[in-house]
Design a protein around this motif. Structure first.
Motif, PDB file in Angstrom:
ATOM      1  N   SER A 111       5.277  72.875 -13.700  1.00 26.73           N
ATOM      2  CA  SER A 111       4.690  71.686 -13.059  1.00 26.73           C
ATOM      3  C   SER A 111       5.753  70.906 -12.295  1.00 26.73           C
ATOM      4  CB  SER A 111       3.998  70.792 -14.085  1.00 26.73           C
ATOM      5  OG  SER A 111       4.889  70.360 -15.076  1.00 26.73           O
ATOM      6  N   LEU A 112       7.020  71.132 -12.618  1.00 26.27           N
ATOM      7  CA  LEU A 112       8.076  70.444 -11.869  1.00 26.27           C
ATOM      8  C   LEU A 112       8.102  70.939 -10.422  1.00 26.27           C
ATOM      9  CD1 LEU A 112      11.527  70.638 -11.326  1.00 26.27           C
ATOM     10  CD2 LEU A 112      11.317  71.920 -13.414  1.00 26.27           C
ATOM     11  N   SER A 113       7.771  72.211 -10.225  1.00 30.31           N
ATOM     12  CA  SER A 113       7.631  72.745  -8.862  1.00 30.31           C
ATOM     13  C   SER A 113       6.271  72.366  -8.277  1.00 30.31           C
ATOM     14  CB  SER A 113       7.765  74.264  -8.870  1.00 30.31           C
ATOM     15  OG  SER A 113       9.004  74.645  -9.390  1.00 30.31           O
ATOM     16  N   GLY A 114       5.244  72.398  -9.120  1.00 27.22           N
ATOM     17  CA  GLY A 114       3.904  72.032  -8.654  1.00 27.22           C
ATOM     18  C   GLY A 114       3.859  70.603  -8.133  1.00 27.22           C
ATOM     19  N   ALA A 115       4.562  69.704  -8.824  1.00 25.11           N
ATOM     20  CA  ALA A 115       4.567  68.294  -8.420  1.00 25.11           C
ATOM     21  C   ALA A 115       5.303  68.109  -7.095  1.00 25.11           C
ATOM     22  CB  ALA A 115       5.206  67.438  -9.505  1.00 25.11           C
ATOM     23  N   ALA A 116       6.437  68.793  -6.942  1.00 22.00           N
ATOM     24  CA  ALA A 116       7.199  68.677  -5.689  1.00 22.00           C
ATOM     25  C   ALA A 116       6.382  69.221  -4.518  1.00 22.00           C
ATOM     26  CB  ALA A 116       8.532  69.412  -5.802  1.00 22.00           C
ATOM     27  N   ALA A 117       5.679  70.324  -4.767  1.00 20.95           N
ATOM     28  CA  ALA A 117       4.855  70.910  -3.705  1.00 20.95           C
ATOM     29  C   ALA A 117       3.727  69.951  -3.324  1.00 20.95           C
ATOM     30  CB  ALA A 117       4.289  72.245  -4.170  1.00 20.95           C
ATOM     31  N   ALA A 118       3.098  69.357  -4.342  1.00 23.02           N
ATOM     32  CA  ALA A 118       1.985  68.442  -4.066  1.00 23.02           C
ATOM     33  C   ALA A 118       2.466  67.241  -3.252  1.00 23.02           C
ATOM     34  CB  ALA A 118       1.355  67.991  -5.376  1.00 23.02           C
ATOM     35  N   LEU A 119       3.650  66.741  -3.585  1.00 26.59           N
ATOM     36  CA  LEU A 119       4.205  65.583  -2.866  1.00 26.59           C
ATOM     37  C   LEU A 119       4.869  65.990  -1.551  1.00 26.59           C
ATOM     38  CD1 LEU A 119       5.938  63.794  -5.880  1.00 26.59           C
ATOM     39  CD2 LEU A 119       4.053  62.825  -4.550  1.00 26.59           C
ATOM     40  N   GLN A 120       5.017  67.277  -1.351  1.00 26.71           N
ATOM     41  CA  GLN A 120       5.732  67.821  -0.185  1.00 26.71           C
ATOM     42  C   GLN A 120       7.140  67.245  -0.100  1.00 26.71           C
ATOM     43  OE1 GLN A 120       3.107  67.432   3.209  1.00 26.71           O
ATOM     44  NE2 GLN A 120       1.672  68.909   2.365  1.00 26.71           N
ATOM     45  N   VAL A 121       7.878  67.344  -1.193  1.00 30.48           N
ATOM     46  CA  VAL A 121       9.259  66.874  -1.224  1.00 30.48           C
ATOM     47  C   VAL A 121      10.204  67.988  -1.646  1.00 30.48           C
ATOM     48  CG1 VAL A 121       8.654  64.467  -1.730  1.00 30.48           C
ATOM     49  CG2 VAL A 121       9.137  66.043  -3.637  1.00 30.48           C
ATOM     50  N   GLU A 122      11.461  67.826  -1.273  1.00 27.82           N
ATOM     51  CA  GLU A 122      12.552  68.685  -1.746  1.00 27.82           C
ATOM     52  C   GLU A 122      13.407  67.833  -2.682  1.00 27.82           C
ATOM     53  OE1 GLU A 122      14.952  70.524   1.328  1.00 27.82           O
ATOM     54  OE2 GLU A 122      16.462  71.170  -0.131  1.00 27.82           O
ATOM     55  N   ALA A 187       7.386  58.428  -8.476  1.00 27.25           N
ATOM     56  CA  ALA A 187       6.035  58.984  -8.306  1.00 27.25           C
ATOM     57  C   ALA A 187       5.501  59.395  -9.662  1.00 27.25           C
ATOM     58  CB  ALA A 187       6.067  60.184  -7.357  1.00 27.25           C
ATOM     59  N   LEU A 188       4.237  59.113  -9.862  1.00 26.24           N
ATOM     60  CA  LEU A 188       3.526  59.564 -11.051  1.00 26.24           C
ATOM     61  C   LEU A 188       2.565  60.633 -10.551  1.00 26.24           C
ATOM     62  CD1 LEU A 188       2.974  58.999 -14.087  1.00 26.24           C
ATOM     63  CD2 LEU A 188       1.280  57.317 -13.354  1.00 26.24           C
ATOM     64  N   LEU A 199      -1.652  61.705  -6.822  1.00 27.04           N
ATOM     65  CA  LEU A 199      -0.254  61.468  -6.465  1.00 27.04           C
ATOM     66  C   LEU A 199      -0.068  59.973  -6.282  1.00 27.04           C
ATOM     67  CD1 LEU A 199       0.028  64.248  -3.718  1.00 27.04           C
ATOM     68  CD2 LEU A 199       0.527  64.448  -6.165  1.00 27.04           C
ATOM     69  N   LEU A 200       0.641  59.334  -7.201  1.00 28.18           N
ATOM     70  CA  LEU A 200       0.817  57.886  -7.129  1.00 28.18           C
ATOM     71  C   LEU A 200       2.281  57.593  -6.845  1.00 28.18           C
ATOM     72  CD1 LEU A 200      -1.329  57.275 -10.318  1.00 28.18           C
ATOM     73  CD2 LEU A 200      -2.038  56.785  -7.986  1.00 28.18           C
ATOM     74  N   ARG A 201       2.550  57.261  -5.594  1.00 29.09           N
ATOM     75  CA  ARG A 201       3.922  56.913  -5.199  1.00 29.09           C
ATOM     76  C   ARG A 201       4.099  55.417  -5.337  1.00 29.09           C
ATOM     77  NH1 ARG A 201       6.712  60.222  -1.569  1.00 29.09           N
ATOM     78  NH2 ARG A 201       5.700  62.173  -0.974  1.00 29.09           N
ATOM     79  N   CYS A 202       5.240  54.975  -5.798  1.00 33.16           N
ATOM     80  CA  CYS A 202       5.455  53.533  -5.988  1.00 33.16           C
ATOM     81  C   CYS A 202       6.960  53.239  -6.066  1.00 33.16           C
ATOM     82  CB  CYS A 202       4.767  53.056  -7.262  1.00 33.16           C
ATOM     83  SG  CYS A 202       5.327  53.893  -8.750  1.00 33.16           S
ATOM     84  N   ARG A 203       7.289  51.951  -6.172  1.00 34.03           N
ATOM     85  CA  ARG A 203       8.665  51.552  -6.514  1.00 34.03           C
ATOM     86  C   ARG A 203       8.798  51.723  -8.017  1.00 34.03           C
ATOM     87  NH1 ARG A 203       8.483  46.306  -7.127  1.00 34.03           N
ATOM     88  NH2 ARG A 203      10.582  45.707  -6.517  1.00 34.03           N
ATOM     89  N   LEU A 204      10.019  52.003  -8.475  1.00 31.79           N
ATOM     90  CA  LEU A 204      10.222  52.133  -9.917  1.00 31.79           C
ATOM     91  C   LEU A 204       9.781  50.855 -10.630  1.00 31.79           C
ATOM     92  CD1 LEU A 204      11.201  53.496 -12.460  1.00 31.79           C
ATOM     93  CD2 LEU A 204      13.547  52.821 -11.866  1.00 31.79           C
ATOM     94  N   GLY A 205      10.020  49.710  -9.987  1.00 32.42           N
ATOM     95  CA  GLY A 205       9.648  48.438 -10.599  1.00 32.42           C
ATOM     96  C   GLY A 205       8.148  48.291 -10.847  1.00 32.42           C
ATOM     97  N   VAL A 210       1.333  50.679 -12.057  1.00 28.86           N
ATOM     98  CA  VAL A 210       0.564  51.666 -11.284  1.00 28.86           C
ATOM     99  C   VAL A 210      -0.123  52.657 -12.232  1.00 28.86           C
ATOM    100  CG1 VAL A 210       0.892  53.675  -9.756  1.00 28.86           C
ATOM    101  CG2 VAL A 210       1.851  51.454  -9.127  1.00 28.86           C
ATOM    102  N   GLY A 211       0.604  53.101 -13.245  1.00 22.59           N
ATOM    103  CA  GLY A 211       0.035  54.036 -14.213  1.00 22.59           C
ATOM    104  C   GLY A 211      -1.119  53.407 -14.980  1.00 22.59           C
ATOM    105  N   ARG A 212      -0.934  52.134 -15.350  1.00 24.85           N
ATOM    106  CA  ARG A 212      -1.962  51.422 -16.122  1.00 24.85           C
ATOM    107  C   ARG A 212      -3.224  51.281 -15.284  1.00 24.85           C
ATOM    108  NH1 ARG A 212       0.591  46.650 -16.749  1.00 24.85           N
ATOM    109  NH2 ARG A 212       2.222  47.713 -17.859  1.00 24.85           N
TER     110      ARG A 212
END
Ligand code: SAH
Length: 251
Positions: A111-122, A187-188, A199-205, A210-212
């Motif tokens: 899922s670590l690869s699945g998540a990167a693919a979903a977010l389209q990130v390297e 990202a969560l 795909l929930l992108r946010c600031r760490l703060g 966001v998760g809640r």
């Protein structure tokens, strides 16, 4: 023979060809029912015995493997993602060794690869990030000394945090005790590659809030680090001015 097989992160077509072949041949499949996509069980042959390990103890799993082995059956032990990450396969392999039962392992797409693919990130952006820390929060299960989130967060590298979506308040606080800032991107990723993926992108703060709000408490990864901005230097590997083992630099 026991075949440990990585099922991939969720989408059935992310199973490897080897995994598909082993499933098609299996007389028995013991699958991690909490996370493995049930669609994969449709690849088994008629009469294949199916057991959901989410309802079994290690002892029951091993007893079933032993019983199948006595019948000269082929058993697939189907784990989510790649079995080498939080798969609890070591204890199974030890028990099989003790009984002289042979096994092998077919890797899967984590899922670590699945998540990167979903977010389209390297994860590895030159000049920004060259390290990925794969870890989890201590919860009901502890982590070894020196591997707490705040210590690992001191590197400011990319972090991929498993098994911790139910503890986002504590996780956010621990991450902020490291090198990350409130503004550091996070990202969560819920159920990467499944139809219900989110795909929930946010600031760490804002991670815990966001998760809640989204009601995400499980089956999610937390990604954090500046790599999520996806800005940095271009790679030397494809730079015309850089020679590699396969290509001379352009003059
Ligand atoms: N071996 C698996 C991880 C098993 S531990 C792998 O390589 O992916 C189970 C944890 O993995 C979950 O709590 C969650 O954090 C993560 N996980 C598994 N599948 C996921 C998916 N499709 N999307 C997001 N996280 C996932």
């Amino acid at each position: 023979m026991i075949r440990f097989v990585g099922a991939g992160p969720g989408a059935p077509d992310l199973l490897t060809l080897r995994g598909a072949e082993l499933l098609a041949r299996a007389d028995c499949v013991i699958y991690a029912g909490s996370l493995v996509n049930p669609a994969l069980l449709g690849l088994t042959k008629p009469g294949c015995a199916l057991f959901n390990s989410a309802e079994m103890t290690l002892e029951q799993v091993i007893a079933q493997m032993e019983a199948q082995e006595a019948l000269h059956h082929e058993t697939v032990r189907l784990h989510t993602g790649d079995p080498s990450l939080y798969g609890a396969i070591r204890e199974q392999m030890d028990a099989l060794d003790a009984r002289g039962i042979p096994y092998d392992v077919a890797p899967g797409v984590s899922s670590l690869s699945g998540a990167a693919a979903a977010l389209q990130v390297e994860y590895t952006i030159p000049g920004v990030n060259q390290t990925v820390i794969v870890t989890r929060m201590a919860g009901r299960t502890p982590v070894p000394a020196g591997q707490d989130i705040a210590s690992l967060a001191a590197h400011g590298a990319a972090m991929v945090i498993f098994l911790s979506a139910g503890m986002l308040d504590a996780l956010q606080a621990e991450l902020l005790r490291g090198a990350y800032m409130e503004e550091t991107p996070a990202a969560l990723v819920y159920k990467a590659t499944w139809p219900e993926e989110r795909l929930l992108r946010c600031r760490l703060g804002d991670l815990a809030a966001v998760g809640r709000e989204a009601g995400v408490r499980r089956t999610a990864l937390v990604l954090v680090g500046d790599f999520l901005r996806q800005a940095g230097e271009r790679s030397r590997l494809y730079d015309p001015a850089f020679s590699t083992g396969y290509r001379e630099a352009e003059k």
